[in-house]
Design a protein around this motif. Structure first.
Motif, PDB file in Angstrom:
ATOM      1  N   ASN A  68      32.662  46.032  55.093  1.00 45.33           N
ATOM      2  CA  ASN A  68      33.275  46.469  53.833  1.00 45.33           C
ATOM      3  C   ASN A  68      32.247  46.556  52.713  1.00 45.33           C
ATOM      4  O   ASN A  68      32.252  47.510  51.931  1.00 45.33           O
ATOM      5  N   LEU A  97      47.965  46.184  43.451  1.00 40.55           N
ATOM      6  CA  LEU A  97      47.671  46.418  44.866  1.00 40.55           C
ATOM      7  C   LEU A  97      48.639  47.382  45.567  1.00 40.55           C
ATOM      8  O   LEU A  97      48.201  48.164  46.417  1.00 40.55           O
ATOM      9  N   ALA A 114      40.252  47.643  46.473  1.00 43.53           N
ATOM     10  CA  ALA A 114      40.976  47.004  47.572  1.00 43.53           C
ATOM     11  C   ALA A 114      41.858  48.004  48.310  1.00 43.53           C
ATOM     12  O   ALA A 114      41.946  47.984  49.541  1.00 43.53           O
ATOM     13  N   LEU A 129      41.187  45.869  51.404  1.00 41.85           N
ATOM     14  CA  LEU A 129      40.868  44.482  51.087  1.00 41.85           C
ATOM     15  C   LEU A 129      42.105  43.747  50.585  1.00 41.85           C
ATOM     16  O   LEU A 129      43.032  44.354  50.070  1.00 41.85           O
ATOM     17  N   ASP A 130      42.086  42.428  50.717  1.00 39.64           N
ATOM     18  CA  ASP A 130      43.128  41.626  50.100  1.00 39.64           C
ATOM     19  C   ASP A 130      42.749  41.338  48.650  1.00 39.64           C
ATOM     20  O   ASP A 130      41.626  41.607  48.211  1.00 39.64           O
ATOM     21  N   THR A 167      39.598  38.945  48.041  1.00 34.98           N
ATOM     22  CA  THR A 167      38.318  39.595  48.334  1.00 34.98           C
ATOM     23  C   THR A 167      37.983  40.623  47.266  1.00 34.98           C
ATOM     24  O   THR A 167      36.833  40.743  46.835  1.00 34.98           O
ATOM     25  N   ALA A 168      38.997  41.369  46.807  1.00 37.10           N
ATOM     26  CA  ALA A 168      38.783  42.341  45.742  1.00 37.10           C
ATOM     27  C   ALA A 168      38.332  41.646  44.461  1.00 37.10           C
ATOM     28  O   ALA A 168      37.469  42.156  43.734  1.00 37.10           O
TER      29      ALA A 168
END
Length: 233
Positions: free
Chosen positions: A9, A124, A156, A161-162, A165-166
């Motif tokens: 990523n 999100l 994300a 991405l979750d 992580t973002a």
């Protein structure tokens, strides 16, 4: 497996940012500025569009943008002098920030960090803006200065991405952009590489210069979790 996926990523994010900068260099002749301006206008453009209709999960987009980025970088290969220097600074700045996030990964010690994560989470799903406020449903999330959080959530949504992580990688991208733009600015005044590196290090370390010495100067066991409130600054 998670480390492999995270590494992939990060590679895709860096590659797509480089491709975006190469595209914007048609109008902005300096690579570092082109990257920062490209990110800004890409996020602003989608931010505008999504006030009319949400685009949902956009994970289908990254294969297209990655292919375009590879093509643009290949076409730019004849003039990579500025690209190499600035991209190295950007990548080093990114991993410097990632090192800090790895050393202090917790989000919970500060209410502001939890709030930042909550803001990112609201964006999100990719709903039409303003999105649902998950803290105060069914109210819309239409207050506060949250554009950076939208940009992190957009990253994300594109790369799958979750939210956590973002949060962390968005922090790294923002810091790397600041560092690479500073390198561009410093280069206008300093000719010698050693002088440019010294000024950049002074900027990155910042303030009193205590940041790299936090673990040495403060005893976490005596301070409890309080050190995490400000250590990653």
């Amino acid at each position: 497996m998670y480390f492999i996926l995270l590494s992939l990523n990060i590679f895709l994010i860096l590659l797509n940012l480089a491709g975006l900068a190469t595209l914007v260099m048609r109008w902005v002749p300096h690579y570092a500025l082109a990257k920062a301006i490209g990110v800004l206008f890409f996020c602003l453009g989608l931010f505008f569009i999504e006030h009319f209709f949400g685009l949902g999960k956009m994970i289908w987009l990254w294969p297209i943008t990655t292919a375009v980025s590879l093509f643009l970088l290949y076409r730019q290969k004849a003039d990579w002098k500025e690209f190499y220097a600035t991209e190295i600074v950007f990548v080093v700045g990114f991993f410097y920030a990632l090192l800090w996030r790895g050393a202090f990964p917790d989000i919970y010690p500060s209410s502001e960090r939890v709030t930042d994560l909550y803001f990112i989470t609201n964006y999100l799903p990719g709903a039409t803006l303003p999105p649902l406020d998950y803290w105060l449903p069914p109210q819309p999330f239409n207050f506060y200065y949250a554009f950076q959080h939208y940009a992190a959530a957009l990253m994300a949504r594109i790369f799958g991405l979750d939210g956590g992580t973002a949060y962390n990688l968005g922090f790294c991208v923002l810091m790397a952009l600041s560092i690479s733009c500073s390198w561009f600015f410093i280069s206008r005044f300093c000719r010698k590489p050693a002088a440019k590196i010294l000024v950049l290090l002074a900027f990155v370390v910042g303030g009193t210069g205590v940041s790299p010495l936090v673990h040495v100067l403060f005893d976490e066991q005596k301070l409890g979790r309080r050190v995490d409130l400000w250590a990653s600054m």
